[in-house]
Scaffold this motif. Structure first.
Motif, mmCIF file in Angstrom:
data_model
loop_
_atom_site.group_PDB
_atom_site.id
_atom_site.type_symbol
_atom_site.label_atom_id
_atom_site.label_comp_id
_atom_site.label_asym_id
_atom_site.label_seq_id
_atom_site.Cartn_x
_atom_site.Cartn_y
_atom_site.Cartn_z
ATOM 1 N N ASP A 128 8.284 -13.308 -25.851
ATOM 2 C CA ASP A 128 8.516 -13.490 -27.285
ATOM 3 C C ASP A 128 9.508 -14.624 -27.522
ATOM 4 O OD1 ASP A 128 6.908 -11.286 -28.103
ATOM 5 O OD2 ASP A 128 8.610 -9.902 -27.931
ATOM 6 N N PHE A 129 10.560 -14.661 -26.704
ATOM 7 C CA PHE A 129 11.586 -15.687 -26.846
ATOM 8 C C PHE A 129 10.995 -17.079 -26.598
ATOM 9 C CE2 PHE A 129 15.258 -18.160 -25.293
ATOM 10 C CZ PHE A 129 16.113 -17.999 -26.374
ATOM 11 N N ILE A 130 10.114 -17.173 -25.612
ATOM 12 C CA ILE A 130 9.448 -18.450 -25.337
ATOM 13 C C ILE A 130 8.580 -18.846 -26.523
ATOM 14 C CG2 ILE A 130 7.683 -19.538 -23.873
ATOM 15 C CD1 ILE A 130 8.978 -17.900 -21.517
ATOM 16 N N LYS A 131 7.868 -17.884 -27.069
ATOM 17 C CA LYS A 131 7.049 -18.143 -28.266
ATOM 18 C C LYS A 131 7.951 -18.572 -29.425
ATOM 19 C CE LYS A 131 3.902 -15.778 -31.439
ATOM 20 N NZ LYS A 131 3.299 -14.487 -31.794
ATOM 21 N N LEU A 132 9.066 -17.894 -29.577
ATOM 22 C CA LEU A 132 10.011 -18.201 -30.650
ATOM 23 C C LEU A 132 10.557 -19.620 -30.523
ATOM 24 C CD1 LEU A 132 11.535 -17.063 -33.100
ATOM 25 C CD2 LEU A 132 13.269 -16.210 -31.513
ATOM 26 N N SER A 133 10.788 -20.065 -29.303
ATOM 27 C CA SER A 133 11.320 -21.412 -29.105
ATOM 28 C C SER A 133 10.321 -22.476 -29.538
ATOM 29 C CB SER A 133 11.740 -21.622 -27.653
ATOM 30 O OG SER A 133 10.612 -21.691 -26.821
ATOM 31 N N ARG A 134 9.056 -22.122 -29.564
ATOM 32 C CA ARG A 134 8.042 -23.055 -30.052
ATOM 33 C C ARG A 134 7.905 -22.973 -31.574
ATOM 34 N NH1 ARG A 134 6.588 -21.755 -24.919
ATOM 35 N NH2 ARG A 134 6.171 -23.540 -23.590
ATOM 36 N N LEU A 135 8.274 -21.836 -32.140
ATOM 37 C CA LEU A 135 8.204 -21.671 -33.589
ATOM 38 C C LEU A 135 9.440 -22.207 -34.302
ATOM 39 C CD1 LEU A 135 6.836 -17.992 -33.652
ATOM 40 C CD2 LEU A 135 5.561 -20.080 -34.230
ATOM 41 N N ASP A 136 10.552 -22.218 -33.600
ATOM 42 C CA ASP A 136 11.809 -22.700 -34.179
ATOM 43 C C ASP A 136 12.316 -23.872 -33.337
ATOM 44 O OD1 ASP A 136 14.505 -23.178 -34.833
ATOM 45 O OD2 ASP A 136 14.816 -21.107 -35.415
ATOM 46 N N PRO A 137 12.151 -25.091 -33.821
ATOM 47 C CA PRO A 137 12.519 -26.264 -33.032
ATOM 48 C C PRO A 137 14.009 -26.328 -32.670
ATOM 49 C CG PRO A 137 11.900 -26.898 -35.269
ATOM 50 C CD PRO A 137 11.623 -25.437 -35.127
ATOM 51 N N ASN A 138 14.859 -25.628 -33.403
ATOM 52 C CA ASN A 138 16.298 -25.643 -33.084
ATOM 53 C C ASN A 138 16.593 -25.011 -31.729
ATOM 54 O OD1 ASN A 138 17.052 -26.888 -35.493
ATOM 55 N ND2 ASN A 138 17.090 -24.944 -36.576
ATOM 56 N N ILE A 139 15.775 -24.064 -31.313
ATOM 57 C CA ILE A 139 15.991 -23.419 -30.012
ATOM 58 C C ILE A 139 15.761 -24.422 -28.893
ATOM 59 C CG2 ILE A 139 15.174 -21.639 -28.416
ATOM 60 C CD1 ILE A 139 14.633 -19.881 -30.903
ATOM 61 N N LEU A 140 14.633 -25.128 -28.955
ATOM 62 C CA LEU A 140 14.358 -26.122 -27.910
ATOM 63 C C LEU A 140 15.376 -27.251 -27.943
ATOM 64 C CD1 LEU A 140 10.486 -26.555 -27.646
ATOM 65 C CD2 LEU A 140 12.077 -25.651 -25.966
ATOM 66 N N THR A 141 15.782 -27.657 -29.119
ATOM 67 C CA THR A 141 16.798 -28.708 -29.229
ATOM 68 C C THR A 141 18.082 -28.278 -28.537
ATOM 69 O OG1 THR A 141 15.847 -29.476 -31.307
ATOM 70 C CG2 THR A 141 18.125 -30.118 -30.855
ATOM 71 N N SER A 142 18.517 -27.044 -28.777
ATOM 72 C CA SER A 142 19.749 -26.570 -28.143
ATOM 73 C C SER A 142 19.573 -26.413 -26.637
ATOM 74 C CB SER A 142 20.235 -25.268 -28.778
ATOM 75 O OG SER A 142 19.368 -24.215 -28.472
ATOM 76 N N LEU A 143 18.373 -26.045 -26.187
ATOM 77 C CA LEU A 143 18.119 -25.911 -24.754
ATOM 78 C C LEU A 143 18.197 -27.256 -24.043
ATOM 79 C CD1 LEU A 143 15.100 -23.425 -24.669
ATOM 80 C CD2 LEU A 143 17.444 -22.960 -23.991
ATOM 81 N N ASN A 144 17.860 -28.314 -24.754
ATOM 82 C CA ASN A 144 17.846 -29.641 -24.150
ATOM 83 C C ASN A 144 19.097 -30.452 -24.455
ATOM 84 O OD1 ASN A 144 15.302 -29.475 -22.846
ATOM 85 N ND2 ASN A 144 14.316 -29.668 -24.830
ATOM 86 N N SER A 145 20.097 -29.833 -25.063
ATOM 87 C CA SER A 145 21.282 -30.575 -25.486
ATOM 88 C C SER A 145 22.123 -31.079 -24.314
ATOM 89 C CB SER A 145 22.142 -29.729 -26.424
ATOM 90 O OG SER A 145 22.585 -28.566 -25.771
ATOM 91 N N TYR A 146 21.999 -30.476 -23.138
ATOM 92 C CA TYR A 146 22.785 -30.911 -21.986
ATOM 93 C C TYR A 146 22.028 -31.921 -21.121
ATOM 94 C CZ TYR A 146 25.564 -26.839 -23.225
ATOM 95 O OH TYR A 146 26.329 -25.937 -23.903
ATOM 96 N N GLN A 147 20.743 -32.109 -21.422
ATOM 97 C CA GLN A 147 19.923 -33.007 -20.620
ATOM 98 C C GLN A 147 20.480 -34.427 -20.705
ATOM 99 O OE1 GLN A 147 15.892 -32.017 -21.133
ATOM 100 N NE2 GLN A 147 15.126 -33.879 -20.231
ATOM 101 N N GLY A 148 20.569 -35.087 -19.587
ATOM 102 C CA GLY A 148 21.059 -36.450 -19.571
ATOM 103 C C GLY A 148 22.573 -36.573 -19.477
ATOM 104 N N LEU A 149 23.283 -35.451 -19.568
ATOM 105 C CA LEU A 149 24.741 -35.512 -19.490
ATOM 106 C C LEU A 149 25.223 -35.716 -18.059
ATOM 107 C CD1 LEU A 149 25.909 -32.739 -21.978
ATOM 108 C CD2 LEU A 149 25.945 -35.196 -22.297
ATOM 109 N N VAL A 150 24.429 -35.289 -17.101
ATOM 110 C CA VAL A 150 24.831 -35.458 -15.688
ATOM 111 C C VAL A 150 23.761 -36.187 -14.918
ATOM 112 C CG1 VAL A 150 26.341 -33.448 -15.634
ATOM 113 C CG2 VAL A 150 23.960 -33.175 -15.035
#
Length: 190
Positions: A168-190
């Motif tokens: 459900d959480f995975i489905k929710l992350s596709r329904l609410d773009p803010n979840i995926l954005t927050s999941l990828n917020s650390y990408q590229g930092l290291v």
């Protein structure tokens, strides 16, 4: 890896290169920095929160750090050692989308039941709002933590008594773009 030492052993490096997305050189650099900040080789929840406060000067990340720390502290020892730290960092910065979602799900499933209820999600969202403080402008329908949690449950057509599973959480992350954005917020930092 229990005691702090000045260098990682060959065994430690092999285990960590196999378990993370970091190479030997990166692991050694991260280890050196970790020991500089945590000479004992263990990070307490209080020290963890101090670090986070530097990134959120206009809010209070203490409560959020309590939940986040539990995801880092894999063995429940009340301390995060280098292995736990680097495993979390690897997933949050370089992991696959699925790995990031599974890791994030654990933040909300802090009681480790394998599912999230409304009353599990709400305190973490409250802690998040407290952490970001007044610096972030929120959408009209997310002005309060309760509104945000209600919105998430509504997106899944669930009521407050229903469980949210990992799927459900995975489905929710596709329904609410803010979840995926927050999941990828650390990408590229290291």
């Amino acid at each position: 890896m229990g005691k702090a030492v000045s260098k990682l052993s060959k065994d430690d490096i092999k285990q960590l290169t196999d378990a993370t997305y970091f190479d030997k050189r990166e692991l050694q650099q991260w280890y050196k920095g970790f020991l500089r900040d945590c000479p004992t080789g263990q990070l307490s929840e209080e020290e963890f929160a101090k670090v986070y406060k530097q990134f959120f000067p206009f809010g209070d990340p203490t409560d959020y750090c309590h939940y986040l720390f539990r995801v880092f502290d894999l063995d429940g020892s009340k301390f995060v050692d280098f292995r736990e730290f680097i495993l979390a960092l690897s997933i949050t910065t370089r992991g696959t989308e699925r790995q990031k979602m599974e890791w994030s799900f654990k933040l909300y499933d802090y009681q480790r039941k394998g599912h999230i209820k409304y009353n599990d999600l709400l305190p973490v969202i409250r802690a998040t709002y407290k952490m970001i403080g007044p610096m972030v402008e929120l959408p009209e329908d997310e002005q309060t933590p309760e509104q945000r949690v209600n919105k998430l449950f509504n997106l899944l057509n669930k009521n407050k008594n229903d469980n949210i599973t990992l799927e459900d959480f995975i489905k929710l992350s596709r329904l609410d773009p803010n979840i995926l954005t927050s999941l990828n917020s650390y990408q590229g930092l290291v």
